[in-house]
Design a protein around this motif. Structure first.
Motif, PDB file in Angstrom:
ATOM      1  N   LYS A   6      52.250  35.140  41.885  1.00  0.00           N
ATOM      2  CA  LYS A   6      51.130  34.385  42.592  1.00  0.00           C
ATOM      3  C   LYS A   6      51.932  33.691  44.329  1.00  0.00           C
ATOM      4  O   LYS A   6      52.673  33.053  44.074  1.00  0.00           O
ATOM      5  CB  LYS A   6      50.544  33.009  41.788  1.00  0.00           C
ATOM      6  CG  LYS A   6      49.118  33.601  41.985  1.00  0.00           C
ATOM      7  CD  LYS A   6      48.348  32.680  41.545  1.00  0.00           C
ATOM      8  CE  LYS A   6      46.571  32.909  41.779  1.00  0.00           C
ATOM      9  NZ  LYS A   6      45.848  32.951  39.997  1.00  0.00           N
ATOM     10  N   LYS A  48      42.835  39.344  45.340  1.00  0.00           N
ATOM     11  CA  LYS A  48      42.729  37.817  45.265  1.00  0.00           C
ATOM     12  C   LYS A  48      41.248  37.327  44.984  1.00  0.00           C
ATOM     13  O   LYS A  48      40.764  38.142  45.079  1.00  0.00           O
ATOM     14  CB  LYS A  48      42.777  37.418  47.282  1.00  0.00           C
ATOM     15  CG  LYS A  48      42.555  36.269  47.769  1.00  0.00           C
ATOM     16  CD  LYS A  48      42.749  36.031  49.444  1.00  0.00           C
ATOM     17  CE  LYS A  48      41.949  35.641  49.984  1.00  0.00           C
ATOM     18  NZ  LYS A  48      42.123  35.078  51.243  1.00  0.00           N
ATOM     19  N   GLY A  76      36.562  37.740  47.501  1.00  0.00           N
ATOM     20  CA  GLY A  76      37.689  38.539  47.801  1.00  0.00           C
ATOM     21  C   GLY A  76      38.732  39.614  47.646  1.00  0.00           C
ATOM     22  O   GLY A  76      37.640  40.916  48.914  1.00  0.00           O
ATOM     23  N   GLY A  95      47.552  32.358  47.050  1.00  0.00           N
ATOM     24  CA  GLY A  95      46.021  33.233  46.505  1.00  0.00           C
ATOM     25  C   GLY A  95      46.160  34.624  46.121  1.00  0.00           C
ATOM     26  O   GLY A  95      45.418  34.422  46.056  1.00  0.00           O
ATOM     27  N   ILE A  96      46.907  35.059  46.412  1.00  0.00           N
ATOM     28  CA  ILE A  96      47.053  36.377  46.491  1.00  0.00           C
ATOM     29  C   ILE A  96      48.066  36.833  44.887  1.00  0.00           C
ATOM     30  O   ILE A  96      49.219  36.728  44.746  1.00  0.00           O
ATOM     31  CB  ILE A  96      47.677  37.655  47.384  1.00  0.00           C
ATOM     32  CG1 ILE A  96      47.309  36.943  48.924  1.00  0.00           C
ATOM     33  CG2 ILE A  96      47.324  39.000  46.948  1.00  0.00           C
ATOM     34  CD1 ILE A  96      47.269  37.647  49.881  1.00  0.00           C
TER      35      ILE A  96
END
Ligand code: HEM
Lengths: 282, 453
Positions: free
Chosen positions: B265, B379, B192, B268-269
């Motif tokens: 969101k 992330k 991440g 995924g970020i």
């Protein structure tokens, strides 16, 4: 404004002080009626305090802020004493030993007295800063404080254990009135397991909330770290039982040390260190 | 803990690594060393530590990474050792628990039943007929719940009502949850990123700045800030920060207002409202030689071209209150030839600016504050593993705490010339509840046996 929340809450302060004195009297003179009175007074205080907290919640809506009364040092002290009494009443009801009250109710009355009388503690209802606006606030604070309340009870039991242990099996006098070391040891353990469960939940809900609010579930801020330190201490107490030679004495010490760590997590961090949780400061 | 294979038992390293003694040692050590990072400020510049702690302690601090205690080699080592301890301890106890779990509580003798913590016997003169025995058995089954039978145990019939045997695995769930959480944290660390960006209203970005390395991280889409709002309580405390954001990759994909506890969101970020800054935007009034007026807005950190005179303007400095008590801005102007001039403009004053043979009059019409919103961008593909670990921890705890392993036996058989009935039971936690249950069985048996006498 006779029936405002602050009226009920200051009344609670005196009731809990009275209850603590009654429990002490009961312990020293062992008059059953005094013990029963102590329980009744504590229960009455608890009901009045519950009303006070509920009223304060309503008042915050009337002021246009509308938040649970868990947002500053005053409110958290009140809640701490509320939950300590709650856990204590449950223990008393299950174990049927009123002497424990002499060692636990003082914590609740100190907390209330500090909240009510210390010039450092501001008791006005204030709006929430943006970071605290979340339903997680309630879940997080309630779970943490259930842990803290249980640990306060465990600490009281730990002190009892050390008194009793010194007496070396003496069955007369005021020390004779205390439950046996074996019973106390078991009670300490159970209370710690119970508190540990809630502290774990408190840390977890805090992590989930932090992740929601600013994107990291753990950022090693001093309050977080201290709650982890507290968690390590109680994990030690849980496991020490499995080592031969680690008798109840050391676990009693750990229950006191653990509560000291709770207090530092709660006050020390706000007053001495800095971090995200500084909202608790006066 | 005696059920170790002899191969391992003889290995002192294995025994050390699996000991609770080591676990307690590590827990205490972690508790003590964790204090360090709460007392020494973390993540400051090395300069800071040198100034505050002096050169001697600075060397210690640098060697032990006390500026980033919780990611230092020794702290990570402690956590690693803790994990190893947990794994080895679990492996070592596994066969023991498995044996305990597989043990059949029906293979027991009446003598052992009489040594249980809860027991009660009834003696009835003479033989009982099958129907009477059946009544006794069914009243046990009714009170104790689902049960199994071993038909011939020391010449009698044995029944077992057993509950919660699986709770032996609760402690395994609880302990392994710690490892699951560690794994989740590692996944987040390696796969991440954490970054941040200051985004002005009306601006778009397609990359962010990594918090640790300072490098650029491309997003793969773009984020546009439509508006930033800030509101205050009556007492002047901030009430809410709100950014109105649009995500697009060429065309608009989604639009959302984010506030502190409600992020956005996408892929995924996650974008979190973290902070804000107010920056000035100077509004200039320019009067051309022919008397025409133009208003030109110059935001901070940007240059603005005025096509009419081919001049480029920029804001250098802004003072909300200068020595005269009035707002002032310092402006730079570049002409076509590349020559740059700078001058101060005071609110209410006017100045001449010559460009070739034309003379322009410039004044400060207004100053607006424009907002930059500070976004935290993250992330973390490991976060779900951490949540899973939390769930297992809570589940494991609930089992360890609340699910007891309860057994209740009934043996009905002959002893000398009497019929003997034994009721006994055992629980590993929650005695009170169990006592109630066994009392119920006892009363049921009392009444059905009383009928036989
Ligand atoms: C911070 C991590 C840990 C947590 C939260 C944890 C939690 C617990 C809890 C709540 C219990 C039950 C205590 C009781 O019922 O009396 C327990 C028991 C135990 N723990 Fe841990 N523990 C941790 C780490 C470890 C480690 C590193 C070891 C390695 C040796 C270990 C070995 C054991 C053993 C052997 C038991 C006894 C289990 C049983 O009663 O059958 N624990 N643990």
């Amino acid at each position: 404004m006779t029936f405002s929340s602050s009226y009920f809450l200051s009344l609670t302060t005196f009731i809990y002080l009275g209850a603590a004195i009654l429990y002490l009297t009961y312990w020293i003179f062992r008059v059953e009626k005094v013990g029963l009175l102590a329980t009744l007074v504590t229960t009455a205080g608890f009901i009045i305090q519950t009303l006070g907290i509920a009223l304060r919640w309503i008042e915050s809506y009337k002021l246009g802020y509308g938040h649970a009364p868990l947002s500053n040092l005053y409110e958290s002290l009140v809640f701490f004493s509320w939950i300590t009494i709650l856990v204590y009443l449950i223990v008393e009801w299950r174990v049927k030993r009123r002497v424990i009250g002499a060692f636990v109710t003082p914590f609740a009355s100190f907390a209330m007295a500090y909240a009510s009388f210390s010039p450092q503690v501001e008791d006005s209802i204030e709006p929430l800063i943006p970071a605290l606006k979340s339903n997680w606030l309630i879940v997080h604070v309630v779970t943490c404080f259930l842990g803290y309340g249980s640990f306060a009870v465990a600490c009281g039991l730990g002190v009892m254990f050390l008194f009793k242990d010194k007496a070396k099996g003496e069955s007369k006098g005021i020390l004779g009135a205390l439950p046996s070391c074996k019973v106390l040891d078991e009670l300490i353990h159970q209370t710690i397991v119970f508190g540990f469960l809630w502290l774990s939940l408190g840390i977890i809900t805090g992590a989930v909330w932090a992740n929601n609010a600013w994107g990291t579930y753990w950022s090693w801020d001093p309050k977080e770290t201290w709650s982890l330190i507290t968690w390590f201490i109680y994990a030690t107490a849980l496991h020490a039982r499995f080592i031969r030679g680690w008798t109840g004495r050391r676990i009693a010490y750990l229950s006191i040390l653990g509560f000291a760590s709770v207090l530092f997590t709660y006050f020390g961090v706000n007053f001495l260190l800095s971090g995200l949780h500084s909202y608790g400061s006066p | 803990m005696k059920a170790l294979s002899s191969r391992h038992q003889s290995n002192p390293i294995w025994r050390f690594l699996s000991s609770i003694r080591l676990a307690v040692f590590l827990l205490i050590t972690l508790a003590i060393t964790s204090i360090i990072g709460t007392v020494i400020p973390q993540g400051e510049s090395l300069q800071f530590y040198l100034e505050h702690y002096g050169p001697d302690f600075f060397l210690v601090l640098k060697a032990l990474h006390l500026n980033d205690t919780y990611h230092s080699w020794w702290y990570i080592t402690l956590l690693g050792l803790f994990s190893v301890n947990l794994i080895v301890c679990t492996l070592r106890r596994l066969p023991f628990t498995l044996k305990l779990y597989k043990r059949d509580s029906l293979s027991i003798t009446p003598e052992r039943l009489l040594r249980m913590p809860f027991k009660r016997t009834w003696k009835i003169r003479g033989d009982l007929d099958n129907i009477s025995i059946q009544t006794i058995i069914s009243s046990f089954k009714e009170a104790a719940g689902k049960s199994r039978e071993a038909p011939d145990v020391d010449g009698g019939r044995l029944f077992l009502a057993e509950k919660g045997k699986w709770s032996y695995w609760g402690i395994y769930a609880l302990h392994s949850s710690i490892l699951v959480i560690f794994i989740g944290a590692l996944v987040g660390l390696f796969l991440g990123f954490k970054g941040s960006v200051m985004l002005a209203e009306g601006k778009t970005i397609d990359h962010i700045v990594d918090r640790d390395t300072g490098g650029y991280i491309p997003l793969g889409f773009s984020v546009h800030c439509n508006r930033f709002y800030i509101s205050f309580y009556d007492n002047g405390e901030p009430k809410e920060y709100r950014s109105d954001l649009t995500i697009s990759d060429g065309k608009e994909i989604l639009r959302k207002s984010i506030v502190v506890n409600s992020p956005l969101k996408y892929k995924g970020i996650t974008f979190y409202q973290a902070s804000y800054r107010a920056i000035p935007e100077a509004s200039l009034r320019i009067v051309s030689p022919d008397g025409r007026q133009t208003l030109l807005d110059i935001p901070a950190f940007q240059s603005v071209l005025w096509p009419e005179a081919r001049l480029t303007f920029g804001l250098m400095r802004y003072e909300p209150e200068n020595v005269h008590g009035r707002p002032a801005v310092q402006i730079w102007v570049q002409n076509q030839a590349g020559r740059v001039k700078a001058f101060w403009l005071l609110k209410g004053n006017e100045r001449e600016f010559n460009q070739g043979k034309n003379s322009y009059r410039i004044s400060l019409a207004n100053i607006n504050e424009r907002y930059l919103t500070g976004l935290q961008v993250k992330k973390d593909p490991g976060v779900w593993i951490v949540w899973l670990g939390f769930a297992i921890l809570i589940f494991g705890f609930a089992v360890v705490f609340w699910v007891p392993h309860q057994r209740m036996w009934l043996w009905v058989g002959r002893q000398n010339d009497k019929t003997l009935v034994i009721l006994s039971g055992q629980t590993n936690k929650n005695r009170l509840q169990f006592e109630k249950n066994i009392k119920k069985a006892e009363e049921a048996l009392d009444s059905s046996i009383g009928a036989q006498k």
